[in-house]
Design a protein around this motif. Structure first.
Motif: not given
Ligand SMILES: Nc1ncnc2c1ncn2[C@@H]1O[C@H](COP(=O)(O)OP(=O)(O)OP(=O)(O)O)[C@@H](O)[C@H]1O
Ligand SMILES: [Mg+2]
Length: 255
Positions: A184, A198, A194, A150, A187
């Motif tokens: 991911l 996403m 982050s 991330s 994170f």
């Protein structure tokens, strides 16, 4: 039996952590699993507490010296076996390159495992490069799992491996290769970055990002130095929980 490549040519994105802990979680859930360490760095091997030993990797099988079954070792986990790596694997790249169909070698070498049906899953931990070992893995695989850290440039990295995957399909090297999902990793819910990564991923690859997200966790980072999966090292923590959740989502996606 399903063959899965865990790959991203970008270094340090959580490939090995994911390969080891997903494999351990599948085994824990009752599914016999084989982990194949395809990285000469042998991080998956040492991460499960095995010492790399000369002649112990897939290399001997790739050059036709030994059947693949002879390279399989047990681990501390019930139902989880491993084909370890060692530095020799570097030589594999060179040796394989001179073959007629260098990209097909691993697929052929692994064929007996398909027929034997000892395992439900083969999870391949790929090295961080678009080299011949990773190409071999993608040609041998039924499915691809891409871990993504991330952070900035996450998308750029993915487009390269997706391009390679598309080329392999178009060239007929592996027309059936399926993207199982993008995962991911590391994170940090407290950072906007982050969250941004996403959102961006979900926009660019709708339905392909796993709902399971692997949080950044000190325990996940520590476990390999004890030669343990997170399921052994911290079985009730957030890392173990998220990899168990990933195993369930992964299994459901493959059905
Ligand atoms: N969720 C996480 N939380 C904290 N640390 C993590 C997490 N996932 C991985 N790490 C740590 O980050 C580092 C890189 O992870 P890992 O080795 O899994 O990446 P990789 O993609 O396999 O790297 P390489 O490209 O070198 O093979 C390791 O030190 C690992 O322990
Ligand atoms: Mg790795």
């Amino acid at each position: 039996m399903k063959f899965i490549a865990v790959a991203n040519q970008k270094g340090g994105v959580g490939k090995t952590t994911t390969a080891v802990n997903l494999a351990a979680a599948l085994a824990e859930a009752g599914q016999p699993t084989l982990l194949l360490d395809l990285d000469p760095q042998a991080n998956a091997t040492s991460g499960l507490g095995l010492a790399p030993e000369a002649g112990g990797s897939i290399y001997r099988a790739m050059i036709g010296e030994r059947p693949v079954q002879q390279q399989i070792r047990p681990t501390a986990h019930e139902r989880l076996s491993i084909i370890p790596s060692e530095l020799d694997l570097v030589g594999c790249e060179i040796e394989i390159a001179s073959l007629d169909q260098p990209q097909h070698q691993l697929r052929q070498v692994l064929q007996p495992l398909h027929e034997q049906r000892t395992f439900d899953y083969l999870i391949m931990d790929c090295p961080p490069s678009l080299g011949i070992l990773m190409t071999n893995s993608l040609v041998a695989a039924d499915g691809l799992l891409i871990p993504v850290q991330s952070e900035f440039y996450a998308l750029e990295g993915i487009s390269k491996i997706l391009d390679l995957t598309q080329r392999l399909r178009e060239q007929g090297l592996n027309p059936g290769l399926q993207l199982v999902g993008v995962l991911l990793t590391m994170f940090d819910a407290r950072t906007r970055l982050s969250q941004q990564v996403m959102t961006e991923l979900q926009q660019h690859l709708p339905d392909q990002v796993f709902n399971t997200i692997i949080p950044r966790s000190i325990r996940l980072g520590e476990a390999p130095s004890f030669g343990q999966s997170i399921l052994q090292y911290d079985p009730h923590g957030v890392g173990a929980h998220s990899y168990r959740q990933l195993a369930a989502e992964f299994t459901a996606r493959l059905q």
